[in-house]
Write a protein that holds these residues in place. Structure first.
Motif, PDB file in Angstrom:
ATOM      1  N   VAL A 256       8.272   7.931  -1.441  1.00 41.77           N
ATOM      2  CA  VAL A 256       7.921   8.041  -0.024  1.00 41.77           C
ATOM      3  C   VAL A 256       7.417   9.445   0.315  1.00 41.77           C
ATOM      4  O   VAL A 256       6.490   9.613   1.097  1.00 41.77           O
ATOM      5  CB  VAL A 256       9.150   7.674   0.843  1.00 41.77           C
ATOM      6  CG1 VAL A 256       8.939   8.093   2.291  1.00 41.77           C
ATOM      7  CG2 VAL A 256       9.410   6.178   0.750  1.00 41.77           C
ATOM      8  N   GLU A 257       8.018  10.450  -0.313  1.00 40.94           N
ATOM      9  CA  GLU A 257       7.655  11.832   0.022  1.00 40.94           C
ATOM     10  C   GLU A 257       6.212  12.137  -0.326  1.00 40.94           C
ATOM     11  O   GLU A 257       5.511  12.826   0.420  1.00 40.94           O
ATOM     12  CB  GLU A 257       8.579  12.794  -0.728  1.00 40.94           C
ATOM     13  CG  GLU A 257       8.376  14.255  -0.337  1.00 40.94           C
ATOM     14  CD  GLU A 257       9.367  15.177  -1.015  1.00 40.94           C
ATOM     15  OE1 GLU A 257       9.188  16.409  -0.916  1.00 40.94           O
ATOM     16  OE2 GLU A 257      10.321  14.683  -1.638  1.00 40.94           O
TER      17      GLU A 257
ATOM     18  N   ASP B 244       0.849  -1.183   0.000  1.00 38.39           N
ATOM     19  CA  ASP B 244       0.000   0.000   0.000  1.00 38.39           C
ATOM     20  C   ASP B 244       0.890   1.240   0.000  1.00 38.39           C
ATOM     21  O   ASP B 244       1.750   1.399   0.874  1.00 38.39           O
ATOM     22  CB  ASP B 244      -0.897   0.010   1.236  1.00 38.39           C
ATOM     23  CG  ASP B 244      -1.734   1.269   1.295  1.00 38.39           C
ATOM     24  OD1 ASP B 244      -2.609   1.426   0.433  1.00 38.39           O
ATOM     25  OD2 ASP B 244      -1.474   2.103   2.181  1.00 38.39           O
ATOM     26  N   PRO B 245       0.720   2.144  -0.973  1.00 42.31           N
ATOM     27  CA  PRO B 245       1.601   3.312  -1.085  1.00 42.31           C
ATOM     28  C   PRO B 245       1.634   4.172   0.172  1.00 42.31           C
ATOM     29  O   PRO B 245       2.681   4.645   0.592  1.00 42.31           O
ATOM     30  CB  PRO B 245       1.023   4.081  -2.276  1.00 42.31           C
ATOM     31  CG  PRO B 245       0.286   3.071  -3.068  1.00 42.31           C
ATOM     32  CD  PRO B 245      -0.254   2.091  -2.075  1.00 42.31           C
ATOM     33  N   GLU B 246       0.476   4.392   0.783  1.00 48.93           N
ATOM     34  CA  GLU B 246       0.436   5.246   1.974  1.00 48.93           C
ATOM     35  C   GLU B 246       1.203   4.629   3.130  1.00 48.93           C
ATOM     36  O   GLU B 246       1.941   5.310   3.846  1.00 48.93           O
ATOM     37  CB  GLU B 246      -1.013   5.508   2.365  1.00 48.93           C
ATOM     38  CG  GLU B 246      -1.765   6.369   1.351  1.00 48.93           C
ATOM     39  CD  GLU B 246      -3.168   6.683   1.796  1.00 48.93           C
ATOM     40  OE1 GLU B 246      -3.523   6.321   2.939  1.00 48.93           O
ATOM     41  OE2 GLU B 246      -3.916   7.294   1.010  1.00 48.93           O
ATOM     42  N   LYS B 247       1.046   3.293   3.301  1.00 48.92           N
ATOM     43  CA  LYS B 247       1.764   2.615   4.374  1.00 48.92           C
ATOM     44  C   LYS B 247       3.264   2.605   4.089  1.00 48.92           C
ATOM     45  O   LYS B 247       4.084   2.803   4.994  1.00 48.92           O
ATOM     46  CB  LYS B 247       1.242   1.177   4.510  1.00 48.92           C
ATOM     47  CG  LYS B 247       1.694   0.490   5.785  1.00 48.92           C
ATOM     48  CD  LYS B 247       1.090   1.176   7.011  1.00 48.92           C
ATOM     49  CE  LYS B 247       1.505   0.487   8.299  1.00 48.92           C
ATOM     50  NZ  LYS B 247       0.997   1.211   9.489  1.00 48.92           N
ATOM     51  N   ALA B 248       3.629   2.376   2.823  1.00 48.58           N
ATOM     52  CA  ALA B 248       5.038   2.394   2.446  1.00 48.58           C
ATOM     53  C   ALA B 248       5.644   3.758   2.725  1.00 48.58           C
ATOM     54  O   ALA B 248       6.764   3.868   3.227  1.00 48.58           O
ATOM     55  CB  ALA B 248       5.190   2.041   0.966  1.00 48.58           C
TER      56      ALA B 248
ATOM     57  N   ILE C 262       6.281   4.208   6.528  1.00 45.19           N
ATOM     58  CA  ILE C 262       7.465   3.491   7.012  1.00 45.19           C
ATOM     59  C   ILE C 262       8.741   4.121   6.457  1.00 45.19           C
ATOM     60  O   ILE C 262       9.734   4.280   7.160  1.00 45.19           O
ATOM     61  CB  ILE C 262       7.385   2.010   6.612  1.00 45.19           C
ATOM     62  CG1 ILE C 262       6.184   1.349   7.307  1.00 45.19           C
ATOM     63  CG2 ILE C 262       8.674   1.276   6.971  1.00 45.19           C
ATOM     64  CD1 ILE C 262       5.913  -0.046   6.833  1.00 45.19           C
ATOM     65  N   GLY C 263       8.694   4.510   5.174  1.00 45.30           N
ATOM     66  CA  GLY C 263       9.872   5.098   4.545  1.00 45.30           C
ATOM     67  C   GLY C 263      10.342   6.342   5.251  1.00 45.30           C
ATOM     68  O   GLY C 263      11.552   6.550   5.451  1.00 45.30           O
ATOM     69  N   LYS C 264       9.424   7.194   5.644  1.00 42.94           N
ATOM     70  CA  LYS C 264       9.800   8.431   6.330  1.00 42.94           C
ATOM     71  C   LYS C 264      10.429   8.140   7.682  1.00 42.94           C
ATOM     72  O   LYS C 264      11.364   8.827   8.114  1.00 42.94           O
ATOM     73  CB  LYS C 264       8.576   9.323   6.479  1.00 42.94           C
ATOM     74  CG  LYS C 264       8.099   9.930   5.153  1.00 42.94           C
ATOM     75  CD  LYS C 264       6.802  10.697   5.309  1.00 42.94           C
ATOM     76  CE  LYS C 264       6.331  11.241   3.961  1.00 42.94           C
ATOM     77  NZ  LYS C 264       5.024  11.940   4.048  1.00 42.94           N
ATOM     78  N   LEU C 265       9.936   7.114   8.348  1.00 42.92           N
ATOM     79  CA  LEU C 265      10.496   6.749   9.653  1.00 42.92           C
ATOM     80  C   LEU C 265      11.891   6.137   9.519  1.00 42.92           C
ATOM     81  O   LEU C 265      12.749   6.334  10.389  1.00 42.92           O
ATOM     82  CB  LEU C 265       9.566   5.749  10.359  1.00 42.92           C
ATOM     83  CG  LEU C 265       8.213   6.307  10.835  1.00 42.92           C
ATOM     84  CD1 LEU C 265       7.333   5.165  11.331  1.00 42.92           C
ATOM     85  CD2 LEU C 265       8.429   7.339  11.944  1.00 42.92           C
ATOM     86  N   GLU C 266      12.148   5.428   8.441  1.00 42.43           N
ATOM     87  CA  GLU C 266      13.392   4.675   8.301  1.00 42.43           C
ATOM     88  C   GLU C 266      14.381   5.314   7.317  1.00 42.43           C
ATOM     89  O   GLU C 266      15.418   4.728   7.023  1.00 42.43           O
ATOM     90  CB  GLU C 266      13.076   3.242   7.819  1.00 42.43           C
ATOM     91  CG  GLU C 266      12.222   2.439   8.772  1.00 42.43           C
ATOM     92  CD  GLU C 266      12.932   2.149  10.100  1.00 42.43           C
ATOM     93  OE1 GLU C 266      14.186   2.226  10.126  1.00 42.43           O
ATOM     94  OE2 GLU C 266      12.233   1.852  11.093  1.00 42.43           O
TER      95      GLU C 266
END
Length: 476
Positions: free
Chosen positions: A404-405, A324-328, A331-335
């Motif tokens: 991610v952005e 799911d793009p929103e979930k990705a 997570i991407g912003k956190l990592e």
């Protein structure tokens, strides 16, 4: 088609005869052109065509007579042209024209045509001297008034006439350097560097010019970095270091902006949406990721599967669940991940063509003795069956890139790959040596085409590089 010796000889004779005909006509063609040039008042070209005709046929009297007539006119044409160039202060052209005249007069002399002329060698020397002084003086005037582009253009004309005249090379270096300084102040870095590089060709000591080039690249890099264009900044710092190793803090700054330029990319395990009995999505994921790493993209860093598994575990998500793009994006912003790549094996199908055969026959010729002991030839008809069977598979897969952005799909594509294999074999109950030579090996060939799993593996191995190549277009 192969040619025999006699045929080759005949062709060679024809070629030589044709060449001789052409050569024998060439002098006439040159002479004809000389007459045409004379009619339109192009006397120099007319004379040169006469000379060409005489080069091809030295006793060509028509060309010799015409050359004797046209030579004085050709001389006058080049003399006037040379003097007109001098009047217009076109000294490079004047010297070229005088030299042309010198060559032409020498060619006339070889044809025993002697003309009363000016002292051409002296006129060449005078033109070189006058032109050198004229260009140098005019260039110096431009230089003093700060018109450096015009100055270096004329100084280079000086070098065409006299390659070691006074301080001309120094002046060209200084002119280009000042042009570079002017553009650098205006932040026109590309033009500044171009001028500095031109100056480098004329520098006695290249160190100061290389420093100027490095400084221009350094400032350009700083501007890119301030505008968050870290890739371009990295490239400019590297160019500064290429000009002058260890220039200022370029290496440290390069490392800093390069770290910001690199995008971290996570390749998620591909999903299997096909109804095929075996799941090949893991194989495609592994091969795709391997291709990503092999690509060695300068500004892209791919997270390996072990680290990705740890990240997903920390967020309590299954390896195959984050699509799911929103979930990705979350997570991407956190990592610190910039892009996720997900993929799907959407279809795997196979088609089998069962074994079929064709009856074949072959006439075997052999010798045996009759009742009188005499050898006689006999023919035996041999029969065999030639079989074939085939199997083909089709694999369809796709990938998508999530930014991610923005949390949006921004690129992707779908690919299909077909693989096919055919088995060919023979069934024959007789002596193997009785069969035609090109058929004997078919007796021991496999009676089944390659398995579907084998073909799918081949297809997956072909798909992965194709998908990766498309992915690279985006990240490059």
């Amino acid at each position: 088609m192969k040619l025999h010796g006699k045929q080759m000889f005949r062709l060679l004779i024809i070629f030589l005869a044709f060449s001789m005909v052409l050569f024998s006509c060439a002098h006439k063609q040159a002479y004809k052109k000389a007459l045409e040039f004379e009619k339109v008042g192009r006397y120099v070209e007319s004379a040169e065509k006469d000379l060409e005709a005489l080069d091809k046929k030295s006793d060509f009297t028509d060309a010799k007579s015409h050359l004797t007539f046209i030579a004085p006119k050709a001389y006058e044409e080049l003399l006037n042209q040379s003097e007109n160039f001098e009047k217009d202060s076109q000294w490079i052209e004047a010297v070229g024209s005088w030299k042309h005249l010198e060559i032409l007069l020498n060619r006339f002399q070889r044809q025993q045509i002697i003309l009363t002329t000016v002292d051409v060698k002296t006129r060449i020397s005078q033109a070189i001297e006058k032109g050198t002084i004229y260009y140098y003086t005019t260039a110096s005037g431009y230089f003093q008034s700060g018109q450096y582009l015009e100055a270096v253009d004329l100084y280079q004309k000086v070098l065409q006439l006299n390659s070691n005249y006074l301080d001309t090379r120094q002046k060209i270096w200084e002119g280009y350097s000042r042009l570079g300084d002017q553009k650098l102040q205006l932040k026109d870095y590309e033009t500044a560097i171009s001028h500095y590089q031109s100056a480098l060709e004329f520098a006695e000591n290249k160190i100061s010019t290389n420093i100027a080039i490095a400084e221009a690249y350094y400032r350009w890099a700083e501007d890119f970095a301030q505008n968050n264009n870290f890739r371009e900044a990295t490239e400019r710092y590297e160019s500064a270091l290429a000009a002058v190793p260890n220039y200022r803090d370029s290496e440290q700054r390069r490392k800093e902006v390069y770290a910001k330029a690199v995008k971290r990319v996570a390749v998620l395990p591909f999903k299997n949406s096909s109804s095929f009995k075996t799941d090949y999505s893991s194989l495609l994921t592994e091969l795709f990721l391997n291709e990503c790493i092999k690509a060695n993209l300068k500004y892209t860093s791919f997270i390996d599967r072990e680290n990705l598994a740890i990240i997903l575990e920390e967020h309590k998500l299954a390896m195959a669940g984050v699509v799911d793009p929103e979930k990705a994006a979350e997570i991407g912003k956190l990592e610190g991940i910039h892009y996720f790549i997900s993929g799907t094996v959407s279809q795997i199908s196979q088609q089998n063509s069962p074994a079929s055969f064709v009856d074949k026959s072959f006439e075997k010729t052999y010798t045996e003795k009759d009742t009188s002991g005499k050898d006689i030839q006999k023919i035996q008809l041999l029969n065999y069956k030639e079989y074939k069977a085939s199997r083909s598979v089709q694999i369809t897969a796709s990938f998508q890139i999530v930014d991610v952005e923005t949390g949006q799909y921004i690129a992707g594509d779908t690919f299909s790959e077909n693989k096919m294999d055919e088995a060919n074999w023979i069934r024959y109950s007789g002596n193997l040596d009785d069969l035609p030579r090109d058929k004997r090996n078919l007796v021991s060939q496999p009676t089944e085409p390659k398995s579907a799993d084998f073909l799918i593996n081949e297809g997956i191995q072909t798909l992965a590089p194709k998908m990766n190549k498309k992915m690279q277009e985006f990240f490059k």
